[in-house]
Design a protein around this motif. Structure first.
Motif, PDB file in Angstrom:
ATOM      1  N   HIS A   1      -1.856  65.024  63.257  1.00 14.59           N
ATOM      2  CA  HIS A   1      -0.706  64.985  62.341  1.00 14.59           C
ATOM      3  C   HIS A   1       0.013  66.326  62.355  1.00 14.59           C
ATOM      4  O   HIS A   1       1.249  66.399  62.499  1.00 14.59           O
ATOM      5  CB  HIS A   1      -1.203  64.648  60.929  1.00 14.59           C
ATOM      6  N   ARG A   2      -0.746  67.404  62.262  1.00 18.34           N
ATOM      7  CA  ARG A   2      -0.174  68.751  62.223  1.00 18.34           C
ATOM      8  C   ARG A   2       0.410  69.161  63.572  1.00 18.34           C
ATOM      9  O   ARG A   2       1.517  69.725  63.653  1.00 18.34           O
ATOM     10  CB  ARG A   2      -1.276  69.736  61.803  1.00 18.34           C
ATOM     11  N   THR A   3      -0.307  68.860  64.639  1.00 19.89           N
ATOM     12  CA  THR A   3       0.129  69.286  65.978  1.00 19.89           C
ATOM     13  C   THR A   3       1.390  68.549  66.417  1.00 19.89           C
ATOM     14  O   THR A   3       2.296  69.137  67.029  1.00 19.89           O
ATOM     15  CB  THR A   3      -1.005  69.067  66.998  1.00 19.89           C
ATOM     16  N   TYR A   4       1.455  67.242  66.128  1.00 24.41           N
ATOM     17  CA  TYR A   4       2.655  66.487  66.502  1.00 24.41           C
ATOM     18  C   TYR A   4       3.877  66.981  65.734  1.00 24.41           C
ATOM     19  O   TYR A   4       4.984  67.061  66.296  1.00 24.41           O
ATOM     20  CB  TYR A   4       2.448  64.996  66.249  1.00 24.41           C
ATOM     21  N   LYS A   5       3.719  67.303  64.468  1.00 28.73           N
ATOM     22  CA  LYS A   5       4.846  67.782  63.666  1.00 28.73           C
ATOM     23  C   LYS A   5       5.458  69.032  64.290  1.00 28.73           C
ATOM     24  O   LYS A   5       6.658  69.259  64.203  1.00 28.73           O
ATOM     25  CB  LYS A   5       4.391  68.090  62.238  1.00 28.73           C
ATOM     26  N   LYS A   6       4.626  69.836  64.963  1.00 29.01           N
ATOM     27  CA  LYS A   6       5.116  71.072  65.571  1.00 29.01           C
ATOM     28  C   LYS A   6       5.702  70.837  66.953  1.00 29.01           C
ATOM     29  O   LYS A   6       6.786  71.353  67.276  1.00 29.01           O
ATOM     30  CB  LYS A   6       3.986  72.097  65.653  1.00 29.01           C
ATOM     31  N   HIS A   7       5.021  70.054  67.775  1.00 26.76           N
ATOM     32  CA  HIS A   7       5.401  69.973  69.195  1.00 26.76           C
ATOM     33  C   HIS A   7       6.105  68.670  69.583  1.00 26.76           C
ATOM     34  O   HIS A   7       6.640  68.574  70.688  1.00 26.76           O
ATOM     35  CB  HIS A   7       4.163  70.160  70.071  1.00 26.76           C
TER      36      HIS A   7
ATOM     37  N   ILE B   1      -2.361  50.590  63.622  1.00 27.75           N
ATOM     38  CA  ILE B   1      -3.017  51.899  63.609  1.00 27.75           C
ATOM     39  C   ILE B   1      -2.789  52.585  62.264  1.00 27.75           C
ATOM     40  O   ILE B   1      -3.728  53.117  61.647  1.00 27.75           O
ATOM     41  CB  ILE B   1      -2.487  52.779  64.764  1.00 27.75           C
ATOM     42  N   LYS B   2      -1.556  52.564  61.785  1.00 29.67           N
ATOM     43  CA  LYS B   2      -1.240  53.191  60.505  1.00 29.67           C
ATOM     44  C   LYS B   2      -1.990  52.518  59.359  1.00 29.67           C
ATOM     45  O   LYS B   2      -2.542  53.179  58.470  1.00 29.67           O
ATOM     46  CB  LYS B   2       0.267  53.116  60.262  1.00 29.67           C
ATOM     47  N   LYS B   3      -2.018  51.183  59.391  1.00 34.20           N
ATOM     48  CA  LYS B   3      -2.680  50.438  58.318  1.00 34.20           C
ATOM     49  C   LYS B   3      -4.170  50.753  58.277  1.00 34.20           C
ATOM     50  O   LYS B   3      -4.760  50.951  57.201  1.00 34.20           O
ATOM     51  CB  LYS B   3      -2.454  48.934  58.505  1.00 34.20           C
ATOM     52  N   THR B   4      -4.799  50.818  59.460  1.00 31.88           N
ATOM     53  CA  THR B   4      -6.223  51.130  59.521  1.00 31.88           C
ATOM     54  C   THR B   4      -6.499  52.533  58.984  1.00 31.88           C
ATOM     55  O   THR B   4      -7.450  52.756  58.232  1.00 31.88           O
ATOM     56  CB  THR B   4      -6.745  51.019  60.964  1.00 31.88           C
ATOM     57  N   ALA B   5      -5.664  53.496  59.376  1.00 31.47           N
ATOM     58  CA  ALA B   5      -5.851  54.874  58.921  1.00 31.47           C
ATOM     59  C   ALA B   5      -5.739  54.975  57.399  1.00 31.47           C
ATOM     60  O   ALA B   5      -6.439  55.778  56.769  1.00 31.47           O
ATOM     61  CB  ALA B   5      -4.826  55.787  59.583  1.00 31.47           C
ATOM     62  N   GLU B   6      -4.878  54.151  56.809  1.00 28.71           N
ATOM     63  CA  GLU B   6      -4.656  54.217  55.363  1.00 28.71           C
ATOM     64  C   GLU B   6      -5.677  53.418  54.566  1.00 28.71           C
ATOM     65  O   GLU B   6      -6.072  53.820  53.464  1.00 28.71           O
ATOM     66  CB  GLU B   6      -3.243  53.717  55.038  1.00 28.71           C
ATOM     67  N   THR B   7      -6.114  52.286  55.117  1.00 30.94           N
ATOM     68  CA  THR B   7      -6.961  51.383  54.328  1.00 30.94           C
ATOM     69  C   THR B   7      -8.432  51.387  54.723  1.00 30.94           C
ATOM     70  O   THR B   7      -9.297  51.060  53.915  1.00 30.94           O
ATOM     71  CB  THR B   7      -6.426  49.938  54.419  1.00 30.94           C
ATOM     72  N   GLU B   8      -8.735  51.733  55.980  1.00 32.80           N
ATOM     73  CA  GLU B   8     -10.124  51.748  56.435  1.00 32.80           C
ATOM     74  C   GLU B   8     -10.420  53.012  57.241  1.00 32.80           C
ATOM     75  O   GLU B   8     -10.845  52.945  58.400  1.00 32.80           O
ATOM     76  CB  GLU B   8     -10.430  50.515  57.285  1.00 32.80           C
TER      77      GLU B   8
ATOM     78  N   ALA C   1       1.036  60.542  63.056  1.00 34.90           N
ATOM     79  CA  ALA C   1       2.027  61.548  62.662  1.00 34.90           C
ATOM     80  C   ALA C   1       3.104  60.976  61.754  1.00 34.90           C
ATOM     81  O   ALA C   1       3.716  61.706  60.965  1.00 34.90           O
ATOM     82  CB  ALA C   1       2.672  62.159  63.910  1.00 34.90           C
ATOM     83  N   SER C   2       3.345  59.667  61.838  1.00 31.45           N
ATOM     84  CA  SER C   2       4.394  59.058  61.016  1.00 31.45           C
ATOM     85  C   SER C   2       3.925  58.735  59.596  1.00 31.45           C
ATOM     86  O   SER C   2       4.725  58.314  58.762  1.00 31.45           O
ATOM     87  CB  SER C   2       4.904  57.780  61.681  1.00 31.45           C
ATOM     88  N   LEU C   3       2.641  58.952  59.322  1.00 31.70           N
ATOM     89  CA  LEU C   3       2.140  58.743  57.964  1.00 31.70           C
ATOM     90  C   LEU C   3       2.728  59.800  57.028  1.00 31.70           C
ATOM     91  O   LEU C   3       2.909  60.966  57.410  1.00 31.70           O
ATOM     92  CB  LEU C   3       0.616  58.831  57.932  1.00 31.70           C
ATOM     93  N   THR C   4       3.035  59.385  55.814  1.00 35.79           N
ATOM     94  CA  THR C   4       3.627  60.301  54.844  1.00 35.79           C
ATOM     95  C   THR C   4       2.701  61.468  54.542  1.00 35.79           C
ATOM     96  O   THR C   4       3.130  62.624  54.466  1.00 35.79           O
ATOM     97  CB  THR C   4       3.964  59.555  53.549  1.00 35.79           C
ATOM     98  N   LYS C   5       1.424  61.170  54.368  1.00 38.59           N
ATOM     99  CA  LYS C   5       0.437  62.205  54.078  1.00 38.59           C
ATOM    100  C   LYS C   5      -0.530  62.351  55.250  1.00 38.59           C
ATOM    101  O   LYS C   5      -0.878  61.378  55.903  1.00 38.59           O
ATOM    102  CB  LYS C   5      -0.340  61.857  52.811  1.00 38.59           C
ATOM    103  N   SER C   6      -0.962  63.574  55.461  1.00 34.07           N
ATOM    104  CA  SER C   6      -1.937  63.817  56.516  1.00 34.07           C
ATOM    105  C   SER C   6      -3.272  63.183  56.141  1.00 34.07           C
ATOM    106  O   SER C   6      -3.804  63.435  55.054  1.00 34.07           O
ATOM    107  CB  SER C   6      -2.125  65.328  56.709  1.00 34.07           C
ATOM    108  N   PRO C   7      -3.837  62.330  56.995  1.00 34.01           N
ATOM    109  CA  PRO C   7      -5.108  61.668  56.680  1.00 34.01           C
ATOM    110  C   PRO C   7      -6.257  62.686  56.640  1.00 34.01           C
ATOM    111  O   PRO C   7      -6.298  63.616  57.439  1.00 34.01           O
ATOM    112  CB  PRO C   7      -5.289  60.666  57.817  1.00 34.01           C
ATOM    113  N   THR C   8      -7.176  62.499  55.708  1.00 36.41           N
ATOM    114  CA  THR C   8      -8.253  63.477  55.523  1.00 36.41           C
ATOM    115  C   THR C   8      -9.611  62.963  55.976  1.00 36.41           C
ATOM    116  O   THR C   8     -10.510  63.759  56.261  1.00 36.41           O
ATOM    117  CB  THR C   8      -8.348  63.869  54.042  1.00 36.41           C
ATOM    118  N   GLU C   9      -9.803  61.651  56.077  1.00 37.58           N
ATOM    119  CA  GLU C   9     -11.118  61.114  56.413  1.00 37.58           C
ATOM    120  C   GLU C   9     -11.185  60.466  57.790  1.00 37.58           C
ATOM    121  O   GLU C   9     -12.239  59.979  58.192  1.00 37.58           O
ATOM    122  CB  GLU C   9     -11.524  60.067  55.362  1.00 37.58           C
TER     123      GLU C   9
END
Length: 598
Positions: free
Chosen positions: A238-244, A270-277, A324-332
């Motif tokens: 998430h962080r690296t894509y925002k920069k490059h 992919i986004k849904k899985t990252a957010e919900t599972e 990278a398109s997620l509003t918040k950076s995923p933590t888990e």
């Protein structure tokens, strides 16, 4: 393209010497005959990795007194895009390119998309029809407007191109309201050329150092490569894509494709899985393959870290873009990853190829290991001044530094399709020839030989050069063309005409040889005839048959789309060649003497 080196106001920015891209351009002596348009062709090669700029030039250049400011109209329906180009090459030192030539592209857009086809000059009528039909049929999804020159970019030109972009958007909205067409206008000058050129030299454009804390991991080694297998936190991506941004995907044939609110869309999934599972993301996701310049495992007092130098995501662009398109950076979320380093350029090519096997852009690559292509490549190695990659694309370098003896894979497929009576496929489906098993096996089979490829390729090159010679003669002095030559040039200005004429000439083989030809695959000029010599042999035949091309016009009236119309027109052409055979008997006899039939 040589610049003065004494002044600080030189066209290359006053550096006193040519930039690398300029040196590469100057080395393309094969492009010199195209004048200012050579820059446009070179830009197409850099941006889209096009190897066969000779074939592109024969089809796409419209330059002339009535071109309505369209120097090049390049259309690739198989990849879904078109490029409309205005070209300018300065021989003097200037700080910027003339902005009025950028505004000229408003004229190009208006004529190509807004004026009735019957009002268009002959020179641009065919590309305009192809553009409009391609958009209507959903084949063209993106249009680039380019102002290409060899000077520094400027804000004045940028402002003019913004207006051009809006003009095109308005024209498309009026005529194709139901189509979603992406539009972008760009100034392609010194800085852009330098960037594009540098991007072709290395698959890794992001050369920063990165530190990733490890929970686990291990190293795997092979011949000429090593890899570190682990998982990376999604927050790192998430962080690296925002920069490059998309520079991270420099070795990936696909950028991030975006996501839609659809359960069937992989990126939305992919986004849904990252957010919900997030805890299950690791087992649901295929993971990333990342090329690096180097890596090293570092052990601390409590944790291990992986230090990597440079990175390019070979496989995983969709995962990275979705995260990278997620509003918040995923933590888990943890993502499987392998970091690969190698100094073997051929291995890098293969890593990119096999990690992107679902992408049709490299369609021919995936035939390069079959038995037919291996045999053809081996046979081609014995033919003078001929190189063939057996389906594999030559790589970025071949779109910059021309290999004069290379037979580009796609062009080979097109020449075979045209010679064997299918000009519609040859012109409209160059990628499908390599993707579609039915088409592929029709033209690449056990009967196909390397010397027959030279036979077909030589005819295509001969017809292309016939068109370019007529264009050059007309540009030098339009009054110098004979009436017959004017008719030929009128024919050649129609898109698809080159492949149609190749098919028509091939269909007359029995007339040329004065005997039955049960299997055209058996014909060649022998295995000692180079591509250039094959073209010269065909020149005599093309010279006497091209004046009859008016018989083929009916197949091009609405573009080269109908196989039935093409067959009908070719039949009429054959009849006329037969009628005139006696007057050309001596040339046909010389041609026959060159033929080898196995």
């Amino acid at each position: 393209m040589k610049y003065a080196t004494k002044s600080n106001n030189t066209a290359n920015g006053g550096r006193g010497m040519s930039k690398p891209w300029e040196t590469a351009f100057d080395s393309r002596t094969d492009l010199a005959e195209y004048g200012d348009n050579a820059l446009g062709l070179f830009a197409l090669g850099l941006k889209f990795g096009i190897e066969d700029l000779e074939t592109v030039a024969a089809d796409a250049i419209t330059d002339g007194s009535d071109d309505k400011k369209c120097d090049i109209v390049y259309i690739d329906e198989s990849e879904g895009y078109a490029v409309i180009t205005q070209c300018y090459k300065s021989s003097k030192a200037r700080q910027s390119a003339p902005a009025n030539k950028a505004s000229d592209l408003n004229t190009a857009v208006s004529w190509l998309f807004q004026r009735p086809l019957k009002e268009l000059p002959e020179r641009i009528s065919s590309p305009a029809r192809q553009l409009r039909d391609g958009i209507k049929d959903g084949q063209i999804k993106k249009i680039f407007i380019w102002y290409v020159h060899n000077l520094p970019e400027s804000s004045n030109v940028t402002d003019e191109l913004k207006t051009v972009e809006e003009t095109l958007k308005s024209a498309l909205t009026q005529r194709f309201a139901d189509k979603a067409i992406a539009v972008s206008a760009h100034e392609i000058g010194q800085n852009t050329f330098e960037t594009w050129y540098s991007e072709t030299l290395s698959p890794i454009l992001v050369n920063d150092d990165f530190k990733i804390e490890l929970k686990h991991g291990y190293e795997v080694a092979g011949p000429n490569w090593s890899a570190y297998v682990t998982s990376v936190p999604a927050s790192f991506l998430h962080r690296t894509y925002k920069k490059h941004r998309t520079k991270l995907f420099s070795a990936n044939v696909r950028d991030y494709l975006g996501s839609r609110s659809s359960d069937s869309n992989i990126n939305n999934g992919i986004k849904k899985t990252a957010e919900t599972e997030p805890a299950n993301f690791w087992v649901f996701n295929n993971g990333l393959t990342i090329l690096v310049n180097d890596y090293a495992e570092v052990s601390g007092t409590r944790k291990k870290s992986l230090i990597i130098s440079g990175m390019s995501i070979v496989n995983g662009a969709q995962t990275t873009g979705a995260i990278a398109s997620l509003t918040k950076s995923p933590t888990e979320v943890e993502i499987p990853a392998r970091f690969v380093k190698t100094s073997d350029a051929d291995l890098v090519h293969s890593i990119i190829q096999y990690n992107n096997s679902q992408n049709k852009v490299t369609a021919s690559d995936f035939r390069s290991t079959d038995s037919v292509q291996k045999r053809l490549k081996e046979q081609m190695s014995r033919i003078p001044n001929a190189e063939y990659e057996g389906g594999r694309r030559g790589g970025a370098g071949d779109s910059i530094a021309r290999r004069p003896n290379l037979l580009p894979s796609y062009t080979v497929g097109q020449s075979l399709a045209a010679m064997h009576g299918d000009p519609v496929t040859a012109y409209n489906q160059k990628t499908d020839i390599w993707i579609n098993d039915r088409l592929y096996s029709r033209y690449f089979n056990e009967e196909t030989s390397a010397h027959h490829i030279i036979f077909a390729f030589g005819l295509l090159r001969s017809v292309e050069h016939r068109k370019l010679a007529l264009m050059a003669k007309h540009k030098a002095a339009s009054t110098s063309l004979t009436t017959a030559e004017e008719r030929q040039l009128s024919f050649f200005r129609k898109r698809g005409s080159i492949y149609l004429l190749v098919s028509a000439i091939s269909a007359c083989m029995e007339t040329f040889l004065g005997r039955k030809v049960p299997n055209i695959y058996r014909l060649s000029f022998g295995d000692k005839t180079s591509p250039k010599d094959a073209q010269k042999i065909w020149n005599e035949i093309v010279d006497v048959t091209a004046p009859l091309c008016a018989q083929l016009d009916e197949a091009l009236n609405d573009g080269l789309k109908s196989g039935e119309r093409a067959e009908s027109a070719i039949s009429k052409f054959q009849g006329l060649v037969e009628v005139t055979a006696d007057s050309n008997a001596s040339k046909f006899k010389l041609f026959k003497q060159k033929i080898v039939s196995r």
